[in-house]
Write a protein that holds these residues in place. Structure first.
Motif, PDB file in Angstrom:
ATOM      1  N   MET A   1      -9.789 -12.840   2.809  1.00  0.00           N
ATOM      2  CA  MET A   1      -9.429 -11.416   2.696  1.00  0.00           C
ATOM      3  C   MET A   1      -8.412 -11.252   1.582  1.00  0.00           C
ATOM      4  N   SER A   2      -8.825 -10.602   0.497  1.00  0.00           N
ATOM      5  CA  SER A   2      -7.892 -10.346  -0.592  1.00  0.00           C
ATOM      6  C   SER A   2      -6.897  -9.287  -0.162  1.00  0.00           C
ATOM      7  N   PRO A   3      -5.589  -9.555  -0.266  1.00  0.00           N
ATOM      8  CA  PRO A   3      -4.612  -8.562   0.181  1.00  0.00           C
ATOM      9  C   PRO A   3      -4.622  -7.323  -0.685  1.00  0.00           C
ATOM     10  N   ILE A   4      -4.407  -6.160  -0.056  1.00  0.00           N
ATOM     11  CA  ILE A   4      -4.229  -4.931  -0.817  1.00  0.00           C
ATOM     12  C   ILE A   4      -2.921  -5.001  -1.571  1.00  0.00           C
ATOM     13  N   ALA A   5      -1.894  -5.508  -0.885  1.00  0.00           N
ATOM     14  CA  ALA A   5      -0.560  -5.563  -1.481  1.00  0.00           C
ATOM     15  C   ALA A   5      -0.491  -6.746  -2.426  1.00  0.00           C
ATOM     16  N   ILE A   6      -0.670  -6.478  -3.694  1.00  0.00           N
ATOM     17  CA  ILE A   6      -0.768  -7.542  -4.685  1.00  0.00           C
ATOM     18  C   ILE A   6       0.621  -7.887  -5.187  1.00  0.00           C
ATOM     19  N   ASP A   7       0.989  -9.150  -5.070  1.00  0.00           N
ATOM     20  CA  ASP A   7       2.363  -9.553  -5.338  1.00  0.00           C
ATOM     21  C   ASP A   7       2.589 -10.096  -6.746  1.00  0.00           C
ATOM     22  N   THR A   8       1.647  -9.837  -7.641  1.00  0.00           N
ATOM     23  CA  THR A   8       1.782 -10.377  -8.993  1.00  0.00           C
ATOM     24  C   THR A   8       1.941  -9.278 -10.035  1.00  0.00           C
ATOM     25  N   ILE A   9       2.416  -8.116  -9.602  1.00  0.00           N
ATOM     26  CA  ILE A   9       2.530  -6.983 -10.509  1.00  0.00           C
ATOM     27  C   ILE A   9       3.848  -7.042 -11.270  1.00  0.00           C
ATOM     28  N   SER A  10       3.765  -6.809 -12.557  1.00  0.00           N
ATOM     29  CA  SER A  10       4.971  -6.784 -13.383  1.00  0.00           C
ATOM     30  C   SER A  10       5.869  -5.628 -12.989  1.00  0.00           C
ATOM     31  N   ASN A  11       7.158  -5.858 -12.987  1.00  0.00           N
ATOM     32  CA  ASN A  11       8.113  -4.803 -12.660  1.00  0.00           C
ATOM     33  C   ASN A  11       8.093  -3.668 -13.682  1.00  0.00           C
ATOM     34  N   SER A  12       7.531  -3.935 -14.839  1.00  0.00           N
ATOM     35  CA  SER A  12       7.491  -2.901 -15.876  1.00  0.00           C
ATOM     36  C   SER A  12       6.267  -2.004 -15.767  1.00  0.00           C
ATOM     37  N   SER A  13       5.384  -2.295 -14.783  1.00  0.00           N
ATOM     38  CA  SER A  13       4.175  -1.501 -14.636  1.00  0.00           C
ATOM     39  C   SER A  13       4.506  -0.059 -14.267  1.00  0.00           C
ATOM     40  N   SER A  14       3.641   0.859 -14.682  1.00  0.00           N
ATOM     41  CA  SER A  14       3.864   2.277 -14.403  1.00  0.00           C
ATOM     42  C   SER A  14       3.361   2.622 -13.014  1.00  0.00           C
ATOM     43  N   MET A  15       4.295   2.815 -12.072  1.00  0.00           N
ATOM     44  CA  MET A  15       3.890   3.089 -10.703  1.00  0.00           C
ATOM     45  C   MET A  15       3.163   4.432 -10.591  1.00  0.00           C
ATOM     46  N   ALA A  16       3.507   5.411 -11.421  1.00  0.00           N
ATOM     47  CA  ALA A  16       2.862   6.711 -11.350  1.00  0.00           C
ATOM     48  C   ALA A  16       1.396   6.636 -11.756  1.00  0.00           C
ATOM     49  N   ASP A  17       1.018   5.577 -12.449  1.00  0.00           N
ATOM     50  CA  ASP A  17      -0.348   5.443 -12.927  1.00  0.00           C
ATOM     51  C   ASP A  17      -1.219   4.612 -12.004  1.00  0.00           C
ATOM     52  N   GLY A  18      -0.803   4.392 -10.771  1.00  0.00           N
ATOM     53  CA  GLY A  18      -1.689   3.765  -9.806  1.00  0.00           C
ATOM     54  C   GLY A  18      -1.483   2.291  -9.591  1.00  0.00           C
ATOM     55  N   ILE A  19      -0.446   1.706 -10.193  1.00  0.00           N
ATOM     56  CA  ILE A  19      -0.175   0.296  -9.966  1.00  0.00           C
ATOM     57  C   ILE A  19       0.729   0.161  -8.750  1.00  0.00           C
ATOM     58  N   ALA A  20       0.303  -0.589  -7.763  1.00  0.00           N
ATOM     59  CA  ALA A  20       1.064  -0.720  -6.526  1.00  0.00           C
ATOM     60  C   ALA A  20       2.139  -1.785  -6.664  1.00  0.00           C
ATOM     61  N   PRO A  21       3.403  -1.448  -6.435  1.00  0.00           N
ATOM     62  CA  PRO A  21       4.446  -2.469  -6.432  1.00  0.00           C
ATOM     63  C   PRO A  21       4.292  -3.356  -5.212  1.00  0.00           C
ATOM     64  N   PRO A  22       4.810  -4.570  -5.251  1.00  0.00           N
ATOM     65  CA  PRO A  22       4.677  -5.468  -4.101  1.00  0.00           C
ATOM     66  C   PRO A  22       5.449  -4.940  -2.900  1.00  0.00           C
ATOM     67  N   ALA A  23       4.994  -5.343  -1.719  1.00  0.00           N
ATOM     68  CA  ALA A  23       5.665  -4.945  -0.492  1.00  0.00           C
ATOM     69  C   ALA A  23       6.999  -5.668  -0.357  1.00  0.00           C
ATOM     70  N   VAL A  24       7.937  -5.016   0.303  1.00  0.00           N
ATOM     71  CA  VAL A  24       9.216  -5.631   0.665  1.00  0.00           C
ATOM     72  C   VAL A  24       9.194  -5.831   2.177  1.00  0.00           C
ATOM     73  N   THR A  25       9.101  -7.070   2.606  1.00  0.00           N
ATOM     74  CA  THR A  25       8.974  -7.343   4.031  1.00  0.00           C
ATOM     75  C   THR A  25      10.291  -7.086   4.761  1.00  0.00           C
ATOM     76  N   LYS A  26      10.182  -6.836   6.067  1.00  0.00           N
ATOM     77  CA  LYS A  26      11.333  -6.514   6.890  1.00  0.00           C
ATOM     78  C   LYS A  26      11.268  -7.320   8.187  1.00  0.00           C
ATOM     79  N   LYS A  27      12.368  -7.348   8.892  1.00  0.00           N
ATOM     80  CA  LYS A  27      12.398  -8.007  10.201  1.00  0.00           C
ATOM     81  C   LYS A  27      11.791  -7.111  11.277  1.00  0.00           C
ATOM     82  N   SER A  28      11.858  -5.806  11.085  1.00  0.00           N
ATOM     83  CA  SER A  28      11.330  -4.883  12.070  1.00  0.00           C
ATOM     84  C   SER A  28      10.702  -3.694  11.349  1.00  0.00           C
ATOM     85  N   TYR A  29       9.519  -3.300  11.822  1.00  0.00           N
ATOM     86  CA  TYR A  29       8.791  -2.188  11.221  1.00  0.00           C
ATOM     87  C   TYR A  29       8.646  -1.062  12.235  1.00  0.00           C
TER      88      TYR A  29
END
Length: 381
Positions: A1-29
């Motif tokens: 299963m290829s993850p939706i949350a892709i963790d190899t995105i450059s920080n310089s990518s334009s988020m407004a243009d549809g590039i998903a930033p990586p998820a920030v995991t938490k201890k509780s959701y």
């Protein structure tokens, strides 16, 4: 299963243009649960049971805190509204939304859809609707010659505009010269951001193959712009192979050559219809998941099974919970809990492979029996 949350995105990518930033995991959701109508409460109860089991299996790596909201057609019939005036403010406090189904026999469908589901998706900018489809172990496709692995698709549906923009009206109601308009709205920014999201998702999958679907031979404005924008965005993803299909021809290709497809992107209406066909071809609409994503992560995303409220089987205890389990896996994946997402789907596949399925898949098990089997599989040492 290829993850939706892709963790190899450059920080310089334009988020407004549809590039998903990586998820920030938490201890509780914090998860907002909206069971809503029909079999929605049954499958959401099942989904929460397996999610609690997977959180327990994590050994404290993360926890899930559910809060339930009684936003349903029954509430609408009593109050005239599905949601309170501050429903968006309420939902923005959560990390994700787990949704059941909306619709009731005595409420017009356009009232229930716009009153609840679209009242969440559109203002929360959940413009990427992602629907995965594949034939699970133990499940038989109605395509007699389709072997395991030949049908493995992700359909990306533009979820914020297009044919479901809600623009139009009626005049001279009741007269012979009554006029009704339903205006499709396509914006360059809307098409570009869903195109970039779809290319990114295709890029993350082994085949790196994207098929975009329009009807630009007959719809010569919005659909032609779709074609132009898709080809413009394609230049930024040279490693992705791209092809184009007209929507009517696409239905034929899905049935006759499922192995030729991988990642698919289309308009709101076209992908809505094609994804239901895809679910049926994979064995049952009762196993198909949906993720309504805000790729910018500024708002919570919403996760729901594709199937509707199914009042014909409500209360019988035979609704298929697999779509909600798969949906729950997609939610975990989007939150960054990739191992847990894979573990949940592994358990679901094992149970399906053993023939522990509901009536729609040819089995004789109840919702609770399938749920208990998945929970047991998850908690195995």
């Amino acid at each position: 299963m290829s993850p939706i949350a892709i963790d190899t995105i450059s920080n310089s990518s334009s988020m407004a243009d549809g590039i998903a930033p990586p998820a920030v995991t938490k201890k509780s959701y914090k998860i907002a649960s909206i069971p809503a109508d029909g079999i929605g409460p049954e499958v959401i109860e099942a989904g929460i049971a397996v999610l609690k089991a997977i959180a327990k299996k994590s050994g404290g790596k993360f926890t899930l805190d559910f809060e339930h909201f009684d936003w349903s057609s029954e509430v609408y019939k009593k109050t005239g509204s599905y949601v309170p005036k501050n429903h968006l403010e309420i939902l923005r406090q959560f990390d994700a939304i787990l949704f059941g189904a909306v619709g009731a026999p005595d409420v017009p469908d356009h009232i229930s859809l716009w009153g609840l589901r679209l009242a969440i998706c559109q203002p929360l900018q959940q413009y990427a609707n992602v629907r995965r489809t594949r034939i699970l172990p133990g499940v038989t496709s109605p395509l007699s010659n389709c072997k395991q692995g030949q049908l493995d698709w992700v359909i990306v549906r533009e979820n914020s505009e297009g044919e479901y923009a809600g623009q139009g009206g009626r005049s001279h109601a009741g007269y012979d010269h009554e006029v009704a308009t339903e205006v499709s709205i396509f914006t360059r920014v809307g098409v570009r951001r869903i195109a970039r999201f779809a290319f990114q998702l295709a890029q993350s999958r082994p085949r790196k193959l994207l098929t975009y679907v329009t009807k630009s031979n007959a719809q010569r404005n919005g659909m032609v712009m779709w074609d132009e924008v898709m080809n413009e965005v394609a230049h930024d993803f040279p490693d992705v192979t791209v092809d184009h299909m007209l929507v009517d021809a696409m239905t034929v290709r899905m049935v006759l050559h499922p192995e030729s497809l991988d990642t698919i992107v289309a308009t709101n209406l076209h992908a809505d219809i094609l994804s239901d066909l895809a679910a049926a071809l994979s064995g049952s609409i009762g196993i198909a998941p949906t993720a309504n994503l805000d790729p910018s992560r500024k708002n919570p995303s919403m996760f729901e099974p594709i199937h509707g409220s199914a009042f014909d089987i409500t209360g019988l205890g035979i609704s298929n919970p697999v779509a909600t389990f798969w949906t729950a896996s997609e939610m975990l994946d989007w939150l960054g809990e990739h191992d847990a997402a894979r573990e949940l789907m592994r358990a679901v596949e094992k149970v399906c492979e053993r023939g522990m399925t509901t009536r729609d898949l040819g089995g004789d098990k109840t919702t609770k029996e399938v749920t208990a089997a998945v929970v047991e599989e998850i908690l195995k040492d």
